[in-house]
Write a protein that holds these residues in place. Structure first.
Motif, short mmCIF file in Angstrom:
data_model
loop_
_atom_site.label_atom_id
_atom_site.label_comp_id
_atom_site.label_asym_id
_atom_site.label_seq_id
_atom_site.Cartn_x
_atom_site.Cartn_y
_atom_site.Cartn_z
N GLU A 44 0.94 -1.35 -0.02
CA GLU A 44 0.18 0.15 -0.08
C GLU A 44 0.88 1.33 0.10
OE1 GLU A 44 -0.17 -2.22 2.32
OE2 GLU A 44 -2.28 -3.41 1.84
N ALA A 45 1.84 1.23 0.77
CA ALA A 45 2.84 2.39 0.63
C ALA A 45 3.60 2.73 -0.39
CB ALA A 45 3.98 2.16 1.92
N VAL A 46 4.14 1.53 -1.35
CA VAL A 46 4.40 1.59 -2.58
C VAL A 46 3.54 2.43 -3.57
CG1 VAL A 46 5.51 0.40 -4.55
CG2 VAL A 46 6.13 -0.42 -2.34
N GLU A 47 2.36 1.95 -3.35
CA GLU A 47 1.43 2.59 -4.33
C GLU A 47 1.03 3.68 -4.01
OE1 GLU A 47 -2.09 -0.11 -5.00
OE2 GLU A 47 -0.80 -1.99 -5.35
N GLN A 48 0.87 4.40 -2.78
CA GLN A 48 0.67 5.66 -2.42
C GLN A 48 1.89 6.44 -2.88
OE1 GLN A 48 -2.16 6.46 -0.95
NE2 GLN A 48 -1.53 8.63 -1.81
N PHE A 49 3.10 6.12 -2.72
CA PHE A 49 4.33 6.95 -3.14
C PHE A 49 4.17 7.09 -4.59
CE2 PHE A 49 8.09 6.22 -5.44
CZ PHE A 49 8.79 7.29 -5.03
N ALA A 50 4.06 6.05 -5.48
CA ALA A 50 3.91 6.13 -6.64
C ALA A 50 3.01 7.02 -7.48
CB ALA A 50 3.68 4.82 -7.26
N ARG A 51 1.65 6.79 -6.80
CA ARG A 51 0.37 7.80 -7.01
C ARG A 51 0.87 9.23 -6.67
NH1 ARG A 51 -2.68 3.75 -5.21
NH2 ARG A 51 -2.98 4.45 -3.10
N ASP A 52 1.55 9.74 -5.67
CA ASP A 52 1.91 10.78 -5.27
C ASP A 52 3.21 11.52 -5.73
OD1 ASP A 52 -0.37 10.59 -3.85
OD2 ASP A 52 0.64 10.44 -1.72
N ALA A 53 3.94 10.60 -6.46
CA ALA A 53 5.41 11.15 -6.53
C ALA A 53 5.28 12.54 -7.82
CB ALA A 53 6.07 10.07 -7.47
N LYS A 54 4.67 12.36 -8.70
CA LYS A 54 4.53 13.41 -9.47
C LYS A 54 3.79 14.75 -8.83
CE LYS A 54 3.20 14.54 -14.43
NZ LYS A 54 2.75 14.23 -15.60
N ASP A 55 2.97 14.68 -8.18
CA ASP A 55 2.42 15.86 -7.50
C ASP A 55 3.64 16.51 -6.48
OD1 ASP A 55 0.18 15.73 -8.81
OD2 ASP A 55 -1.02 14.72 -7.31
N ARG A 56 4.30 15.60 -6.13
CA ARG A 56 5.40 16.08 -5.06
C ARG A 56 6.55 16.84 -5.75
NH1 ARG A 56 8.36 13.29 -1.90
NH2 ARG A 56 8.33 11.41 -2.74
N GLY A 57 6.49 16.79 -7.08
CA GLY A 57 7.68 17.49 -7.91
C GLY A 57 8.72 16.41 -8.40
N LEU A 58 8.46 15.18 -7.97
CA LEU A 58 9.31 14.15 -8.57
C LEU A 58 9.26 14.25 -10.25
CD1 LEU A 58 9.13 11.30 -6.16
CD2 LEU A 58 11.21 12.82 -6.30
N ARG A 59 10.56 13.95 -10.71
CA ARG A 59 10.58 13.82 -12.12
C ARG A 59 11.20 12.34 -12.77
NH1 ARG A 59 11.77 18.67 -14.45
NH2 ARG A 59 11.30 17.66 -16.62
N VAL A 60 11.87 11.82 -12.05
CA VAL A 60 12.47 10.18 -12.34
C VAL A 60 12.53 9.57 -10.89
CG1 VAL A 60 14.29 9.14 -13.24
CG2 VAL A 60 13.79 11.37 -14.28
N ILE A 61 12.15 8.18 -11.18
CA ILE A 61 12.32 7.33 -10.01
C ILE A 61 13.24 6.49 -10.31
CG2 ILE A 61 10.84 5.69 -8.46
CD1 ILE A 61 8.53 7.35 -9.05
N ILE A 62 14.19 6.10 -9.80
CA ILE A 62 15.04 4.97 -9.71
C ILE A 62 14.74 3.77 -8.49
CG2 ILE A 62 17.50 4.02 -9.26
CD1 ILE A 62 18.39 6.90 -10.08
N ALA A 63 14.32 2.56 -8.78
CA ALA A 63 14.16 1.64 -8.03
C ALA A 63 14.75 0.50 -7.86
CB ALA A 63 12.38 1.13 -8.20
N ALA A 64 15.40 0.14 -7.01
CA ALA A 64 16.24 -1.04 -6.90
C ALA A 64 15.62 -2.29 -6.05
CB ALA A 64 17.59 -0.56 -6.08
N ALA A 65 15.80 -3.26 -6.57
CA ALA A 65 15.04 -4.56 -6.01
C ALA A 65 16.09 -5.88 -6.47
CB ALA A 65 13.71 -4.64 -6.38
N GLY A 66 16.20 -6.82 -5.66
CA GLY A 66 16.65 -8.04 -5.92
C GLY A 66 15.67 -9.21 -5.77
N MET A 67 16.06 -10.54 -6.25
CA MET A 67 15.29 -11.55 -6.27
C MET A 67 13.98 -11.50 -7.14
SD MET A 67 16.21 -13.10 -2.47
CE MET A 67 15.17 -12.49 -1.69
N ALA A 68 12.91 -11.53 -6.57
CA ALA A 68 11.62 -11.23 -7.44
C ALA A 68 11.49 -9.89 -7.94
CB ALA A 68 10.48 -11.60 -6.56
N ALA A 69 12.08 -8.86 -7.28
CA ALA A 69 12.31 -7.49 -7.97
C ALA A 69 11.05 -7.07 -8.58
CB ALA A 69 13.45 -7.53 -8.82
N ALA A 70 9.90 -7.09 -7.78
CA ALA A 70 8.71 -6.55 -8.29
C ALA A 70 8.48 -4.94 -7.96
CB ALA A 70 7.52 -7.10 -7.42
N LEU A 71 9.45 -4.18 -7.06
CA LEU A 71 9.15 -2.97 -6.86
C LEU A 71 9.29 -1.99 -7.96
CD1 LEU A 71 9.19 -0.85 -4.61
CD2 LEU A 71 11.71 -0.75 -4.57
#
Length: 168
Positions: A44-71
């Motif tokens: 839920e926190a991941v989805e909320q972060f993603a939905r709010d990212a643009k409104d917060r002024g973010l322009r690019v997201i770098i997401a790091a993950a291992g194994m199943a790497a769904a992030l």
């Protein structure tokens, strides 16, 4: 100062890899933030972060993950911002994470760099930002000229190495 880039990792165990992205963004004077969010433990926190990212002024997201790497994919599914995935070396030398990140369904792209290639993820983010920011564009140009100068110096140094059968 508001962040333009967000670095998200599945856990703080990814920080040693992601420090190269943090350092390069810092060196290039690009405001960024760093957080840990898990696609599996805090969906839920991941989805909320993603939905709010643009409104917060973010322009690019770098997401790091291992194994199943769904992030990276979960973030990309909930935002229109570009997402750059960094597969983290794990149980299968990072191949598991790499395959998870690059196999996104149509309509949900994630740009993907090599395994543990956090620095390349930062460069790609900087290139995206440079399209609309002359200051960042100039710093990127200077950075790339510095890479060229390092190779030119390496070749001058190699020319001084002498072997009986070396021809250059």
């Amino acid at each position: 100062m508001k962040p333009l880039v967000s670095i998200i990792m599945g856990s703080t165990s990814d920080l040693p890899v992601m420090q190269k992205a943090c350092q390069l963004l810092n060196d290039m004077q690009v405001p960024f933030e760093v957080n840990a969010l898990s696609a599996h433990r805090t969906p839920e926190a991941v989805e909320q972060f993603a939905r709010d990212a643009k409104d917060r002024g973010l322009r690019v997201i770098i997401a790091a993950a291992g194994m199943a790497a769904a992030l990276p994919g979960v973030i990309a599914a909930s935002t229109t911002l570009p997402v750059i995935g960094v597969p983290i070396k794990g149980m299968l030398d990072g191949l598991d994470a790499l395959l998870s990140i690059i196999q996104m369904p149509p309509g949900i792209p994630v740009a993907t760099v090599g395994v543990n290639a956090a620095q390349n993820a930062a460069i790609l983010a900087i290139e995206m930002l440079a399209l609309s920011d002359e200051g960042i564009a100039q710093r990127l140009t200077d950075y790339k000229l510095g890479l060229k100068a390092k190779i030119e110096k390496a070749n001058r140094d190699l020319a001084e190495v002498k072997y009986e059968y070396k021809t250059n």
